[in-house]
Write a protein that holds these residues in place. Structure first.
Motif, PDB file in Angstrom:
ATOM      1  N   ALA A   1       1.212   4.245  -2.789  1.00 41.86           N
ATOM      2  CA  ALA A   1       1.023   5.655  -2.455  1.00 41.86           C
ATOM      3  C   ALA A   1       2.219   6.481  -2.900  1.00 41.86           C
ATOM      4  CB  ALA A   1       0.808   5.807  -0.948  1.00 41.86           C
TER       5      ALA A   1
ATOM      6  N   ALA B   1      -9.063   4.408  -3.155  1.00 44.86           N
ATOM      7  CA  ALA B   1      -8.052   5.434  -3.400  1.00 44.86           C
ATOM      8  C   ALA B   1      -6.925   4.902  -4.269  1.00 44.86           C
ATOM      9  CB  ALA B   1      -7.503   5.943  -2.072  1.00 44.86           C
ATOM     10  N   GLU B   2      -6.508   3.671  -3.996  1.00 44.37           N
ATOM     11  CA  GLU B   2      -5.403   3.103  -4.771  1.00 44.37           C
ATOM     12  C   GLU B   2      -5.771   2.936  -6.240  1.00 44.37           C
ATOM     13  OE1 GLU B   2      -3.301   0.531  -1.159  1.00 44.37           O
ATOM     14  OE2 GLU B   2      -4.715  -0.421  -2.544  1.00 44.37           O
TER      15      GLU B   2
ATOM     16  N   GLN C   1      -5.177   6.283  -7.562  1.00 44.62           N
ATOM     17  CA  GLN C   1      -3.759   6.609  -7.460  1.00 44.62           C
ATOM     18  C   GLN C   1      -2.946   5.926  -8.577  1.00 44.62           C
ATOM     19  OE1 GLN C   1      -2.352   8.557  -5.224  1.00 44.62           O
ATOM     20  NE2 GLN C   1      -0.175   8.012  -5.232  1.00 44.62           N
TER      21      GLN C   1
ATOM     22  N   THR D   1      -7.624  -0.613  -2.858  1.00 48.44           N
ATOM     23  CA  THR D   1      -8.638   0.226  -2.225  1.00 48.44           C
ATOM     24  C   THR D   1      -9.179   1.201  -3.262  1.00 48.44           C
ATOM     25  OG1 THR D   1      -7.032   1.907  -1.601  1.00 48.44           O
ATOM     26  CG2 THR D   1      -7.401   0.132  -0.014  1.00 48.44           C
TER      27      THR D   1
ATOM     28  N   ALA E   1     -12.364   5.701   1.044  1.00 46.55           N
ATOM     29  CA  ALA E   1     -11.115   5.769   0.282  1.00 46.55           C
ATOM     30  C   ALA E   1     -10.211   4.578   0.558  1.00 46.55           C
ATOM     31  CB  ALA E   1     -10.374   7.063   0.614  1.00 46.55           C
ATOM     32  N   ASP E   2     -10.145   4.154   1.831  1.00 45.38           N
ATOM     33  CA  ASP E   2      -9.198   3.086   2.172  1.00 45.38           C
ATOM     34  C   ASP E   2      -9.848   1.710   2.207  1.00 45.38           C
ATOM     35  OD1 ASP E   2      -7.079   4.820   2.332  1.00 45.38           O
ATOM     36  OD2 ASP E   2      -7.531   5.353   4.411  1.00 45.38           O
ATOM     37  N   GLN E   3     -11.076   1.625   1.721  1.00 47.64           N
ATOM     38  CA  GLN E   3     -11.721   0.313   1.685  1.00 47.64           C
ATOM     39  C   GLN E   3     -11.376  -0.377   0.373  1.00 47.64           C
ATOM     40  OE1 GLN E   3     -15.800   1.755   3.273  1.00 47.64           O
ATOM     41  NE2 GLN E   3     -15.879  -0.496   3.314  1.00 47.64           N
TER      42      GLN E   3
ATOM     43  N   GLY F   1       0.830  -1.198   0.000  1.00 45.88           N
ATOM     44  CA  GLY F   1       0.000   0.000   0.000  1.00 45.88           C
ATOM     45  C   GLY F   1       0.869   1.254   0.000  1.00 45.88           C
TER      46      GLY F   1
END
Lengths: 1012, 162
Positions: A479, B93-94, B97, B91, B127-129, A475
């Motif tokens: 990021a 967000a990922e 990203q 996730t 976002a982080d799910q 993760g």
């Protein structure tokens, strides 16, 4: 339902095939263990039979009644009928009859046995002919050994008498193989006696004299004989019957024979005990490898089928949504996998047998047959059914999940107690196994698989840590824009099915490393123990007439001390005693093999145990010894209590006490002692004044010692009064109760004073030709410090005391407890002939004719051991054979691990490719498309190493390396890392290569589907 | 400007699904494509996104022929596919990203834009799910957020409101 199951099998052929193959593998692994144990058990029994003493191979029954006549074939007697009735199936019977007596020939007599033994003629070479049955009135024919013929002075056709019966020599025999159990060791072919006529020919003059089947005598009363039957156990019996069966059979024969009044005896039970022990240890040892293989197969199935099942979750969800009952889904799942599992049983049996056959051919010390029996089929079934259970377990969660959950593409994460129950069980089992193993005693039950259980538990925990850490790191990398690495990590770390795969690969690497490490340590331990227990590259047990004969013979065979050393080894009969090794110390450092575990240098031992002697030995040459003594005591007060003179002399024939025929009387007198052994040369050990009761002070003045022959010629002065009076030459044998003094002037003499009322032991003076107490090197385990005195039984078994000149951790030949002394000094201090094992230690560079040289010096070569041979013996015992199976299992485990990686990748490839294609369509660059399979391989390498260290530290002490327990030499703490890497690096490379290939397959598939 | 001129597309050796289609997508304009099920809407969008190579005719971006999907990405033709095209192991967000970084946005900027876009679509809390843990609607909004975050010259959205 069958149609549906068949349809499911047809639709998922690849998965059915995978389940079949893996179940066959599990079944084969389970079947291989009992097959190998059975085959190795046969080989072990054959090996033990080949090493057994003749008495351990037979059970003797003897007719209680002695019959008159020449011993003949008892085949048609009631005794033979009884033997036939008692003999258990499979035993080979040799009937015989024998009679003890004295044979007298032209040149001499010999005490021997007149023997009939069925089949003797097939086991000898005969000059002349085998004896034939004769009729009444004819001379009975006999066959005598070469040595017997020479002693009796007879040739073929000559006559001699046995008892009072004249017999004719039909032939002179030489046994073809004196080690054949037929000869029953020394019973019929006696070992040659040591002495100047040492010879390489087998046997001695006392060898049995063999008769024909029948030779009726006119006067039957002249000889009495007794019929015997030897029931031999054969290798085949061990192949076909269990040790328990054989033991029961022996018990029954012994009991029934005793009821029938037959005499008997056997040491067969000790052989049976050894075979049973070895077989038990083999079965226990193989459990680890078999357990590992089966566990890995089940784990692979769990991983592979679980991954495939995950891909079918939506399908199952839809079925449930359409109203299909869950029990039908269960039936479908069971049926779909039970069919391959059932097919796997016979195929697994065949596979297991093939593997066991190949392994047996390459590892066993003797030929062994690998066969199918109920145990093999049972274990194959367990392997296959376990595989089925593993498959169903993987689907249990899916089949019990809510419909809504099943309709999701990725299974919801398991949370709560369910998520950790597997780990808790694995850790609990591992802890129990390790605790049981470390609690001491012989490992059994769970303790046998402690390393596997430990590796699995540690592997699962490390896999859990890897998943958490991998997810977090992946993760973080995403990021930070490190898309390729991040994706590769999260693809594995966020896919729960990879956790058992990582645990599986960890177990594979760890168990391979552990097994290789154990094998390495075992190999080093076998070498170390062989070096310490044998002492020198070659050790020949010999028969010598005395210790001095041994010393002189070896020194004559190797005058320069380059390759041979005389030694005597005595084991202590009392538990508190200290075993002793007496060596010709000047040669110790040259001949004995040094070893780091001794904790001392052999050159130091040489120096410490061989200080300069306080005086020279007193040699005597002549059959008569005259000692001139002036005794002073009150004869009236002594009354009938005699005072006698005894002299101990040591010659090549041993040590003996010679006593004067005349009692010592007051006044000066020469006392004559017969010492025929001193005709050539002997050594004066001590002079004793034997006075059981000393009523008043007794004073004895030694004034002269002469030797001579009976005819009065060759008289030689050995010691003059002045030489006697040199008190440094002498040592009081009882310094507490007797006193030594010397006079000077014209009546110079040595004075021994025995005070009145002294206890009734001889008072004497010993020649001070050796240091006393004798300096020794002692093992630390005895607790006596450097410079202290240590009680022990001398080389002649007489209690004495040693001065500790050095302390060692271990000693050659004796191991952790014992002391080493100089043989020559020990012999000089010895007062009796009794001796321990006489041995000649040889270097590896000893000339090829060394044994002939020793024989030429009158030594009788009895047996020989080498470091290499002893090491090979260790390598043929059950623990070594079990280790080989376990190494095979660990290597097979590597292939299973690679298969697991492939199966897992194949099962989840579709979903992975779909995801990567979707990401490519959003612009993910081609270089970021990776399989991610390198992570399990990399983790397996690291965690496998860690787990190896953990299980090594926890369980290495419980691994049986020797069938008789622990080695007296400490085991190496760690294996040779180089060799360890030689096995583990290719394994990791294989996993890495598999991961690379699988990654490329995924990348190629993504390229195809995304158009680039 | 994305232009299709006399395009015919199909799958494999099967007959063409669409024949002789000409479409021009101009900057700043919204073009809606409607039709019955199986009419070929997704096929047309796939051809415009570079996923399907036309059998006849040409697809051009700013006058240059569109080669494939990578070429389309280079020309900032963004696609929100019918099945959302989200990676289930990432996730929400990922997913944004990864796409942003792949499009050349610096990681810190990508993080900022991701957060802003998810917030805009009401997904800040998710976002982080992992995508697998989002509802169908949330997954669709995540896909839309990714499409918007990429700030393409052309945004092709396939059934984004269904």
């Amino acid at each position: 339902m069958l149609t549906v199951i068949w349809g499911a099998l047809a639709a998922r052929r690849a998965q059915a095939l995978a389940v079949l193959l893996l179940a066959v593998l599990a079944s084969a692994a389970a079947a291989a263990a009992p097959s190998y144990v059975a085959a190795a058990g046969q080989a072990l029994a054959r090996y033990e039979v080949s090493r057994a003493t003749p008495n351990e191979l037979r059970l003797r029954l003897a007719d209680p009644v002695e019959y008159p006549g020449v011993p003949g074939d008892p085949a048609r007697t009631p005794f033979a009928d009884m033997v036939k009735k008692l003999t258990p199936a499979g035993f080979e019977v040799v009937l015989g009859a024998q009679s003890g007596g004295v044979a007298a020939g032209r040149d001499g007599t010999v005490t021997s046995s007149l023997v009939f033994r069925a089949g003797v003629c097939e086991r000898v070479t005969v000059a002349g002919a085998c004896p034939r049955a004769t009729s009444r009135g004819q001379l009975p024919e006999v066959m005598v050994g070469t040595h017997t013929a020479a002693r009796l002075g007879v040739a073929v056709g000559d006559q001699f008498t046995f008892g009072a019966v004249p017999v004719r020599v039909a032939g002179i025999y030489q046994p073809l193989d004196a080690t054949d159990p037929f000869w029953l060791g020394a019973e019929y072919i006696r070992p040659a006696a040591a002495g100047p006529t040492g010879t390489s020919a087998v046997g001695s003059a006392e060898d049995a004299i063999f008769t024909a089947e029948a030779a009726p005598l006119t006067d039957d009363q002249a000889i009495l004989y007794r019929s015997t039957a030897d029931l031999y156990v054969t290798e085949r019996l061990f192949d076909t019957r269990s040790v328990a069966d054989l033991r029961a059979a022996v018990t029954v024969v012994t009991r029934d024979g005793s009821r029938e009044g037959l005499g008997g005896g056997t040491s067969l039970s000790s052989l049976l005990d050894r075979v049973a022990l070895q077989r038990g240890q083999l079965a226990d040892g193989v459990t680890l490898g078999a357990g590992l293989l089966v566990l890995l197969c089940w784990l692979v199935l769990f991983v592979a089928v679980g991954s495939a099942a995950d891909q079918r979750r939506p399908e199952q969800g839809l079925l449930l949504l359409r109203g299909v009952q869950r029990r039908r889904l269960w039936a479908l799942a069971i049926g779909e996998h039970a069919i391959p599992a059932l097919f796997a049983i016979p195929l697994g049996c065949l596979g297991g047998l093939t593997a066991a056959t190949l392994l047996a051919a390459h590892t066993l010390p003797a030929r062994a047959d690998v066969t199918v029996d109920a145990t093999v089929i049972g274990f194959a079934a367990i392997g296959a059914l376990g595989a089925l259970a593993a498959v169903l377990l993987t689907q249990a969660r899916m089949l019990s999940a809510p419909v809504v959950d099943l309709l999701r593409r990725v299974p919801a994460r398991v949370r709560g107690w369910r998520a950790t129950i597997g780990d808790v069980v694995a850790v609990s089992v591992a802890v129990a196994a390790v605790v049981q193993l470390r609690s001491g005693g012989s490992p059994s039950g769970l303790a046998l698989v402690a390393p596997v259980a430990g590796a699995l538990a540690a592997g699962l925990l490390l896999a859990r840590v890897t998943m958490i850490a991998g997810g977090a790191v992946g993760g973080a990398l995403l990021a930070r824009g490190r898309t390729a690495g991040g994706l590769a990590l999260v693809q594995v770390a966020r896919q729960p099915r990879f956790r058992p795969l990582i645990a599986l690969l960890t177990v594979v690497v760890a168990m391979l490393a552990f097994t290789v490490a154990t094998s390495e340590v075992a190999s080093a331990a076998y070498r170390d123990r062989a070096i310490v227990e044998v002492g020198a590259p070659r050790v020949v047990e010999v028969g010598a007439t005395s210790r001095s004969h041994l010393l002189a013979a070896v020194r004559a065979a190797d005058p320069e001390g380059r390759f041979a050393m005389a030694t005597v080894v005595t084991g202590s009969s009392s538990a508190a005693g200290t075993p002793l090794l007496a060596v010709d110390s000047d040669r110790l450092a040259t001949v004995a093999r040094p070893h780091s575990s001794y904790g001392m240098s052999l050159a130091d031992v040489e120096r410490k145990i061989r200080p300069t002697a306080p005086g020279a030995p007193v040699h005597l040459r002549g059959r008569l010894l005259t000692i001139v003594i002036s005794a002073s005591f009150d004869a009236e007060v002594f009354g009938g209590n005699r005072v006698r003179l005894a002299v101990t002399v040591s010659s090549a024939n041993g040590t003996r006490v010679a006593t004067s025929r005349q009692d010592i009387e007051p006044g000066r007198k020469g006392y004559v002692l017969q010492v025929p052994e001193c005709a050539q040369d002997c050594r004066l050990v001590k002079i004793d004044i034997v006075a059981p009761v000393v009523s008043r002070n007794l004073e004895v003045r030694f004034e002269e010692m002469r030797t001579g022959d009976e005819d009065g010629e060759h008289e030689t002065m050995v010691l003059t009064g002045a030489q006697f009076a040199d008190i440094t030459r002498w040592r009081l044998t009882d310094p507490d109760d007797t006193f030594l003094d010397a006079t000077s002037g014209t009546d110079v003499a040595l004075i021994l004073t025995v005070p009145e009322n002294r206890r009734a032991t001889p008072a004497g003076i010993a020649v001070a030709d050796a240091p006393f107490p004798l300096p020794v090197y002692l093992t630390r385990s005895t607790g006596t410090p450097l410079g202290g005195t240590h009680p022990y039984d001398g080389v002649d078994g007489t209690p004495t005391t040693a001065l500790v000149g050095g302390v060692a951790d271990r000693l050659p030949r004796l191991g952790g407890s014992g002391l080493v002394v100089d043989l020559e000094y020990a012999d000089r201090l010895a007062v009796a002939s009794q001796s321990g094992k006489e041995e000649v230690w040889l270097t590896g560079t000893a000339p090829v004719d060394v044994l002939d040289r020793l024989r030429a010096q009158g030594l009788v070569v009895q047996s020989e051991r080498t470091i290499t041979g002893v090491r090979q013996d260790f390598d043929r015992q059950a623990p070594a054979l079990a280790l080989r199976f376990n190494l095979f299992a660990a290597l097979a485990g590597v292939l299973i691990g690679a298969a697991g990686l492939i199966a897992m990748a194949a099962a989840e490839q579709r979903a992975r490719v779909a995801m990567l294609v979707a990401l490519r369509r959003q612009g993910l660059p081609p270089r970021a498309v990776r399989g991610g399979y390198g992570l399990p391989a990399a983790v397996a390498a690291v965690s496998g190493g860690l787990v190896t260290v953990v299980i090594w530290l926890l369980t290495r002490s419980g691994q049986r390396l020797f069938s008789d327990g622990r080695s007296p030499v400490p085991l190496p703490d760690w294996p040779d890392v180089g060799r360890l890497l030689m096995f583990t690096m290719p394994t990791i490379a294989l996993f890495a290569l598999t991961a690379v290939v699988l990654g490329r397959v995924v990348a190629a598939s993504v390229r195809r589907r995304s158009g680039r | 400007m994305l232009n299709m001129d006399g395009v015919s597309v199909g799958y494999g050796d099967a007959p063409a699904v669409l024949t002789d289609i000409s479409v021009t997508v101009r900057p700043g304009r919204v073009l809606a494509l409607t039709g019955s099920s199986g009419a070929g809407k997704t096929t047309l969008l796939n051809a415009m996104a570079g996923l399907l190579r036309p059998r006849d005719g040409s697809v051009t971006v700013d006058g240059r022929p569109l080669r494939d999907r990578d070429h389309a990405v280079e020309h900032r033709i963004v696609l929100i596919p019918q099945d959302n095209g989200l990676a289930p192991i990432l996730t929400a967000a990922e997913n944004l990203q990864v796409a942003l970084v792949a499009g050349g946005v610096t990681p810190p900027e990508a993080l900022r834009q991701t957060a802003a876009m998810l917030d805009l679509l009401g997904l800040a809390g998710q976002a982080d799910q992992l995508v697998e843990e989002l509802s169908g609607g949330q997954q669709q909004r995540t896909a839309v957020a990714r499409g918007l975050a990429l700030r393409g010259g052309v945004l092709l959205a396939d059934e984004v409101t269904s």
